[in-house]
Design a protein around this motif. Sequence first.
Motif, PDB file in Angstrom:
ATOM      1  N   ILE A  96       1.027  -0.936   0.003  1.00 56.56           N
ATOM      2  CA  ILE A  96       0.136   0.072  -0.073  1.00 56.56           C
ATOM      3  C   ILE A  96       0.852   1.154   0.086  1.00 56.56           C
ATOM      4  CG2 ILE A  96      -1.851   1.041   1.334  1.00 56.56           C
ATOM      5  CD1 ILE A  96      -2.727  -1.207   2.246  1.00 56.56           C
ATOM      6  N   HIS A  97       0.704   2.057  -1.083  1.00 58.51           N
ATOM      7  CA  HIS A  97       1.529   3.334  -0.987  1.00 58.51           C
ATOM      8  C   HIS A  97       0.891   4.415  -0.123  1.00 58.51           C
ATOM      9  CE1 HIS A  97       3.809   6.473  -2.673  1.00 58.51           C
ATOM     10  NE2 HIS A  97       2.739   7.191  -2.696  1.00 58.51           N
ATOM     11  N   THR A  98      -0.451   4.395  -0.323  1.00 54.33           N
ATOM     12  CA  THR A  98      -1.379   5.329   0.594  1.00 54.33           C
ATOM     13  C   THR A  98      -2.902   4.732   0.503  1.00 54.33           C
ATOM     14  OG1 THR A  98      -2.021   7.683   1.048  1.00 54.33           O
ATOM     15  CG2 THR A  98      -2.064   7.085  -1.042  1.00 54.33           C
ATOM     16  N   TYR A  99      -3.611   5.386   1.316  1.00 55.18           N
ATOM     17  CA  TYR A  99      -5.133   4.951   1.238  1.00 55.18           C
ATOM     18  C   TYR A  99      -6.035   5.948   1.820  1.00 55.18           C
ATOM     19  CZ  TYR A  99      -4.569   4.716   6.487  1.00 55.18           C
ATOM     20  OH  TYR A  99      -4.244   4.873   7.551  1.00 55.18           O
ATOM     21  N   THR A 100      -7.575   5.661   1.573  1.00 56.69           N
ATOM     22  CA  THR A 100      -8.210   6.602   2.123  1.00 56.69           C
ATOM     23  C   THR A 100      -9.736   5.675   2.512  1.00 56.69           C
ATOM     24  OG1 THR A 100      -9.681   8.530   1.846  1.00 56.69           O
ATOM     25  CG2 THR A 100      -9.478   7.221  -0.054  1.00 56.69           C
ATOM     26  N   THR A 101     -10.302   5.916   3.527  1.00 59.37           N
ATOM     27  CA  THR A 101     -11.673   5.448   3.966  1.00 59.37           C
ATOM     28  C   THR A 101     -12.742   6.323   3.463  1.00 59.37           C
ATOM     29  OG1 THR A 101     -10.465   4.296   5.917  1.00 59.37           O
ATOM     30  CG2 THR A 101     -12.892   4.464   5.728  1.00 59.37           C
ATOM     31  N   PRO A 114     -18.447   1.661   5.375  1.00 63.91           N
ATOM     32  CA  PRO A 114     -17.246   2.396   4.952  1.00 63.91           C
ATOM     33  C   PRO A 114     -16.269   1.395   4.198  1.00 63.91           C
ATOM     34  CG  PRO A 114     -16.923   2.055   7.322  1.00 63.91           C
ATOM     35  CD  PRO A 114     -18.333   1.469   6.873  1.00 63.91           C
ATOM     36  N   PHE A 115     -15.695   1.793   3.142  1.00 66.46           N
ATOM     37  CA  PHE A 115     -14.531   0.831   2.443  1.00 66.46           C
ATOM     38  C   PHE A 115     -13.516   1.722   2.346  1.00 66.46           C
ATOM     39  CE2 PHE A 115     -17.012   2.666  -0.893  1.00 66.46           C
ATOM     40  CZ  PHE A 115     -16.056   3.207  -1.711  1.00 66.46           C
ATOM     41  N   THR A 116     -12.459   1.001   2.156  1.00 61.03           N
ATOM     42  CA  THR A 116     -11.021   1.688   2.006  1.00 61.03           C
ATOM     43  C   THR A 116     -10.615   1.328   0.497  1.00 61.03           C
ATOM     44  OG1 THR A 116     -10.450   0.733   4.209  1.00 61.03           O
ATOM     45  CG2 THR A 116      -8.572   1.527   2.908  1.00 61.03           C
ATOM     46  N   LEU A 117      -9.927   2.470   0.077  1.00 56.07           N
ATOM     47  CA  LEU A 117      -9.365   2.605  -1.468  1.00 56.07           C
ATOM     48  C   LEU A 117      -7.990   2.679  -1.028  1.00 56.07           C
ATOM     49  CD1 LEU A 117     -11.756   4.943  -3.540  1.00 56.07           C
ATOM     50  CD2 LEU A 117     -11.353   2.352  -3.697  1.00 56.07           C
ATOM     51  N   ILE A 118      -7.255   2.083  -1.919  1.00 54.66           N
ATOM     52  CA  ILE A 118      -5.618   2.088  -1.500  1.00 54.66           C
ATOM     53  C   ILE A 118      -5.105   2.458  -3.155  1.00 54.66           C
ATOM     54  CG2 ILE A 118      -5.471   0.365   0.342  1.00 54.66           C
ATOM     55  CD1 ILE A 118      -4.894  -1.962  -1.689  1.00 54.66           C
ATOM     56  N   LEU A 119      -3.818   2.986  -2.888  1.00 49.33           N
ATOM     57  CA  LEU A 119      -3.053   3.006  -4.180  1.00 49.33           C
ATOM     58  C   LEU A 119      -1.955   2.007  -4.078  1.00 49.33           C
ATOM     59  CD1 LEU A 119      -2.520   6.817  -4.767  1.00 49.33           C
ATOM     60  CD2 LEU A 119      -3.592   5.206  -6.406  1.00 49.33           C
ATOM     61  N   VAL A 120      -1.911   1.156  -4.837  1.00 56.77           N
ATOM     62  CA  VAL A 120      -0.975  -0.159  -4.899  1.00 56.77           C
ATOM     63  C   VAL A 120       0.159   0.186  -5.525  1.00 56.77           C
ATOM     64  CG1 VAL A 120      -0.799  -2.434  -5.581  1.00 56.77           C
ATOM     65  CG2 VAL A 120      -3.125  -1.644  -5.043  1.00 56.77           C
ATOM     66  N   GLU A 121       1.425  -0.022  -4.922  1.00 56.31           N
ATOM     67  CA  GLU A 121       2.700   0.076  -5.331  1.00 56.31           C
ATOM     68  C   GLU A 121       3.500  -1.183  -5.465  1.00 56.31           C
ATOM     69  OE1 GLU A 121       6.663   2.365  -3.497  1.00 56.31           O
ATOM     70  OE2 GLU A 121       4.838   2.504  -2.511  1.00 56.31           O
ATOM     71  N   GLY A 144       2.559   1.015   3.425  1.00 55.64           N
ATOM     72  CA  GLY A 144       3.755  -0.276   3.163  1.00 55.64           C
ATOM     73  C   GLY A 144       3.105  -1.683   3.492  1.00 55.64           C
ATOM     74  N   MET A 145       1.685  -1.774   4.083  1.00 55.73           N
ATOM     75  CA  MET A 145       1.322  -2.853   4.342  1.00 55.73           C
ATOM     76  C   MET A 145       1.378  -3.593   3.072  1.00 55.73           C
ATOM     77  SD  MET A 145      -2.747  -3.752   5.468  1.00 55.73           S
ATOM     78  CE  MET A 145      -2.485  -3.677   7.067  1.00 55.73           C
ATOM     79  N   VAL A 165      -6.392  -7.878  -0.548  1.00 53.47           N
ATOM     80  CA  VAL A 165      -6.434  -8.194   0.536  1.00 53.47           C
ATOM     81  C   VAL A 165      -5.071  -8.262   1.243  1.00 53.47           C
ATOM     82  CG1 VAL A 165      -8.512  -9.622   0.222  1.00 53.47           C
ATOM     83  CG2 VAL A 165      -6.119 -10.960   0.073  1.00 53.47           C
ATOM     84  N   PRO A 166      -5.003  -8.366   2.575  1.00 53.81           N
ATOM     85  CA  PRO A 166      -3.605  -8.344   3.291  1.00 53.81           C
ATOM     86  C   PRO A 166      -2.830  -9.551   2.795  1.00 53.81           C
ATOM     87  CG  PRO A 166      -5.539  -7.831   4.730  1.00 53.81           C
ATOM     88  CD  PRO A 166      -6.122  -8.283   3.607  1.00 53.81           C
ATOM     89  N   GLU A 167      -1.483  -9.449   2.678  1.00 51.69           N
ATOM     90  CA  GLU A 167      -0.718 -10.712   2.202  1.00 51.69           C
ATOM     91  C   GLU A 167      -0.567 -11.457   3.596  1.00 51.69           C
ATOM     92  OE1 GLU A 167       0.608 -13.183   0.579  1.00 51.69           O
ATOM     93  OE2 GLU A 167       1.486 -11.830  -0.964  1.00 51.69           O
ATOM     94  N   GLU A 168      -0.706 -12.791   3.536  1.00 52.87           N
ATOM     95  CA  GLU A 168      -0.580 -13.590   4.749  1.00 52.87           C
ATOM     96  C   GLU A 168       0.877 -13.840   4.939  1.00 52.87           C
ATOM     97  OE1 GLU A 168      -3.104 -16.779   5.027  1.00 52.87           O
ATOM     98  OE2 GLU A 168      -4.522 -16.012   4.005  1.00 52.87           O
ATOM     99  N   SER A 169       1.346 -13.518   6.142  1.00 56.15           N
ATOM    100  CA  SER A 169       2.727 -13.497   6.348  1.00 56.15           C
ATOM    101  C   SER A 169       3.294 -15.036   6.587  1.00 56.15           C
ATOM    102  CB  SER A 169       3.079 -12.882   7.740  1.00 56.15           C
ATOM    103  OG  SER A 169       2.499 -11.467   7.841  1.00 56.15           O
TER     104      SER A 169
END
Length: 169
Positions: A96-101, A114-121, A144-145, A165-169
């Motif tokens: 994630i470069h940045t996000y907004t709710t 509410p939903f989250t928009l992200i700029l993917v990097e 950075g997530m 979706v979040p990358e599983e660690s």
Amino acid sequence: MSAEQRTNSAGKVKLEEQEIGAVLYNVDPIIMKYHYEIDYMHSYAQDSPFFEGLSKGELWGSKCPVCGSTFGTPRGHCMNCGAKTEWMQLPLEAKIHTYTTCYFGSQEFLAETPFTLILVEWPNVDTFFLSRLLGVAPDEVKIGMPVRAKFRRLSQFKPTDVYFVPEES
């Protein structure tokens, strides 16, 4: 004479009234609501490979063969030098470069607020990709997530066929 026009006994043409109408919300100025439906034919033209990729679980960007610029959201021509670009496959893993709710959305997303928009990097890609982030509470999103692209099982050939979706660690 159209089906809506009728001739009365005096030979005069009269427009047939219909039992449909609009809902009037305001008079000055007139604000009204009425149902409108249309079938829309649309072509993605030069962007068709991007949408075809979404239907196959792939992300495609573009790269300039002249100056080497790379674009997370594909471009037909380079934004820097104007040369015709070439397709390149993007990795499904990113950050994630940045996000907004968003607390309000269009009809397509209204039920998800509410939903989250992200700029993917991606590393070595010069621009970002706008998408939704699912599976994370808004207050848990971090710049950075690590995230991973997921795709709708039944493609609609729309930008919303991909989400992250979040990358599983």
